[in-house]
Structures are given as structure tokens and as C-alpha cells.
Design an enzyme around this catalytic site. Structure first.
Site, PDB file in Angstrom:
ATOM      1  CG  ASN A  11      -1.675   1.214   1.475  1.00  0.00           C
ATOM      2  OD1 ASN A  11      -1.747   2.079   0.605  1.00  0.00           O
ATOM      3  ND2 ASN A  11      -2.276   1.333   2.655  1.00  0.00           N
ATOM      4  CE  LYS A  13      -0.113   3.194   4.807  1.00  0.00           C
ATOM      5  NZ  LYS A  13       0.008   3.291   6.255  1.00  0.00           N
ATOM      6  CG  HIS A  97      -5.781   1.746   5.113  1.00  0.00           C
ATOM      7  ND1 HIS A  97      -5.368   2.702   6.003  1.00  0.00           N
ATOM      8  CD2 HIS A  97      -4.774   0.855   5.016  1.00  0.00           C
ATOM      9  CE1 HIS A  97      -4.145   2.404   6.422  1.00  0.00           C
ATOM     10  NE2 HIS A  97      -3.758   1.287   5.843  1.00  0.00           N
ATOM     11  CD  GLU A  99      -2.895   5.359   6.792  1.00  0.00           C
ATOM     12  OE1 GLU A  99      -2.877   5.438   5.548  1.00  0.00           O
ATOM     13  OE2 GLU A  99      -1.964   4.867   7.453  1.00  0.00           O
ATOM     14  CD  GLU A 169      -3.561  -2.727   7.244  1.00  0.00           C
ATOM     15  OE1 GLU A 169      -2.409  -2.887   6.820  1.00  0.00           O
ATOM     16  OE2 GLU A 169      -4.255  -1.749   6.954  1.00  0.00           O
ATOM     17  N   GLY A 175       2.314   2.025  10.850  1.00  0.00           N
ATOM     18  CA  GLY A 175       3.246   3.133  10.735  1.00  0.00           C
ATOM     19  C   GLY A 175       3.917   3.504  12.042  1.00  0.00           C
ATOM     20  CB  SER A 215       5.140  -2.019  11.973  1.00  0.00           C
ATOM     21  OG  SER A 215       4.674  -0.696  12.267  1.00  0.00           O
TER      22      SER A 215
END
Ligand code: PGA
Length: 252
Positions: A11, A13, A97, A99, A169, A175, A215
Site C-alpha cells: 500500500n 498510500k 483502510h 486511515e 491491521e 506506521g 509495521s
């Protein structure tokens, strides 16, 4: 042993201009040319999809998008439909996702509509779920996963979901450099598979691929992939560099 083909997905991003995305994709295609027995996907930004599709065509690498809108077309300024992604060369689309849930107001209901739109267009949905740190600390991980899975897949029938990919996730691991331990990840994956079994039966539960994300790095991928219910990885930061992502692809 499961016969699920591992999927290693990158991904990207909101990183990389078109020339940068093309260059990384070219390098990745070369590095993974000899990796058999795994599926590989990269998801660049929308503007790089078409040029990157030309690079990955006839390679081991498939193309995915990071989002879509559920309507086929219309006056929806700034949005992109499933058919438009297919016409740009996509086979996969990441949906829900964390985010997008956190910054762009996505809910289990919008995720549900997006999954339906992806399936109708024959795109493989990579349906993302996961708990926040406070949800984990308050002992609510399973109930959060339960709601996300049930509401995200509500109204679907088993025949719709043959290609479904789920990405677990944990939000606190994205991250942050904090990976879930392989035991924590396995526990969540096993639970998610049991939810799918309860909703859609054993056959789908045994075939659905559940990726871990948060991560993932070349140094921790093998340990995660050794877990019986972990069928791949959704990788952010470590997928931006072709060398590091190719090491993840070659986890064995
Ligand atoms: P990360 O991101 O690998 O940088 O933690 C994972 C993701 O957001 O999909």
C-alpha cells in the site's frame, strides 16, 4: 496445511509521483520475476495507476487501487468508480483502510457499499479491519472485529465472496514500528476466520485469505507468515522501496 496462496500487498498510500512510482514498479518487477507460489500486488496513487499498469503487465506483480466510490458514474466530483479502476488496469482494491476510516469519514456502511461495487466489477476487495489501541486495552478487540466484519459484509452471500481478501491491521501497529506479536496476530486471524465460518460456512472460511498489516518489515515477515491463519501481508512503509518489498515477497 492450507492451500491458500500467500498475498503480499504493498500500500503506497499518498507517496510517489508518477515517475517515482513507475521506477519503483520497474525495479520490483525485475526483483520478483522468479518468485513463484505467491501473489504480489502494489497499490499506487490513482494518478500513477495507468502508467504503472503498463510496467507490471505480464509480470508477477498485480495492480491495486487504494479506494473507490460505489456508484458506477455520475456527478460525484473527485470520486472514482470500480469500472474506472478496472479500465486503468486494476485487479484489486483496498477498502476501508483505517486511515480512510480515521481521516475521511468511512464507516462500516460505506465500506459495505464499496465491497459490493468491487465485487460487481470483478475487482478483488482487500477489506481492512482492526482495533485501535484503546479498544485493545479495554478488552474490546474481538467485539470491534465482530462488528466490522458483520457490518462490512452484511447482505453479501457466499457466492459473492469467493475472491474476498481480509486485512487485519491493528491501528496501533500501522506506521508506528510496533508490530503485533505473531501470537497476537494469529489470535485475531483465527477469530476472524471463525467469524467468516459462522456467517458463510466452512468452505469460505478455509479459502479466504487474511493478511496481517502493521509495521511488516523484511525482519519480521517470516515469523508472521509462519502462523497458520496468516496468509500474507499488507505493507505500507516497507513497500515503498523495491528492495525491501522484494525481501518481504521472498519471505520463505
Ligand atoms: P505500515 O502500514 O506497514 O507502514 O505500518 C500498513 C498499512 O497501513 O497498510
Amino acid at each position: 496445511m492450507s492451500n491458500r496462496t500467500p498475498l503480499l500487498a504493498g500500500n503506497w498510500k499518498m507517496y510517489k509521483t508518477t515517475p517515482e512510482a513507475v521506477e519503483t514498479a520497474q525495479r520490483l518487477v525485475e526483483l520478483v520475476a522468479d518468485s513463484a507460489g505467491v501473489d504480489i500486488m502494489i497499490a499506487p496513487v490513482f494518478t500513477a495507476l495507468d502508467p504503472v499498469s503498463r510496467v507490471v503487465r505480464n509480470s508477477r506483480v498485480a495492480l491495486g487501487a487504494q479506494n473507490l466510490y460505489w456508484e458506477k458514474e455520475g456527478a460525484y466530483t473527485g470520486e472514482i468508480s470500480a469500472d474506472m479502476l478496472v479500465s486503468a488496469g486494476c485487479q484489486y482494491v483496498i477498502i476501508g483502510h483505517s486511515e480512510r476510516r480515521q481521516y475521511f469519514g468511512e464507516t462500516d456502511e460505506t465500506v459495505n457499499k464499496k465491497i459490493s461495487a468491487a465485487i460487481t466489477a470483478n475487482l478483488i476487495p482487500v477489506f481492512c479491519i482492526g482495533e485501535t489501541e484503546s479498544e485493545r486495552e479495554s478488552g474490546n478487540t474481538f467485539s470491534v472485529l465482530d462488528k466490522q466484519v458483520k457490518d462490512g459484509l452484511e447482505g453479501k452471500v457466499v457466492d459473492d465472496l469467493g475472491s474476498l481478501v481480509i486485512a487485519y491491521e491493528p491501528v496501533w501497529a500501522i506506521g508506528t514500528g510496533k508490530t503485533a506479536t505473531s501470537d497476537q496476530a494469529q489470535e485475531a486471524h483465527k477469530y476472524i476466520r471463525s467469524l467468516i465460518e459462522g456467517l458463510f460456512g466452512t468452505t469460505l472460511a478455509e479459502s479466504v485469505r487474511i493478511l496481517y498489516g502493521g509495521s511488516v518489515k523484511p525482519a519480521n515477515v517470516s515469523e508472521l507468515m509462519a502462523m497458520p491463519d496468516i496468509d500474507g501481508a499488507l505493507v505500507g512503509g516497507a513497500s515503498l522501496d523495491a528492495d525491501s518489498f522484494s525481501k518481504i515477497v521472498k519471505f520463505k
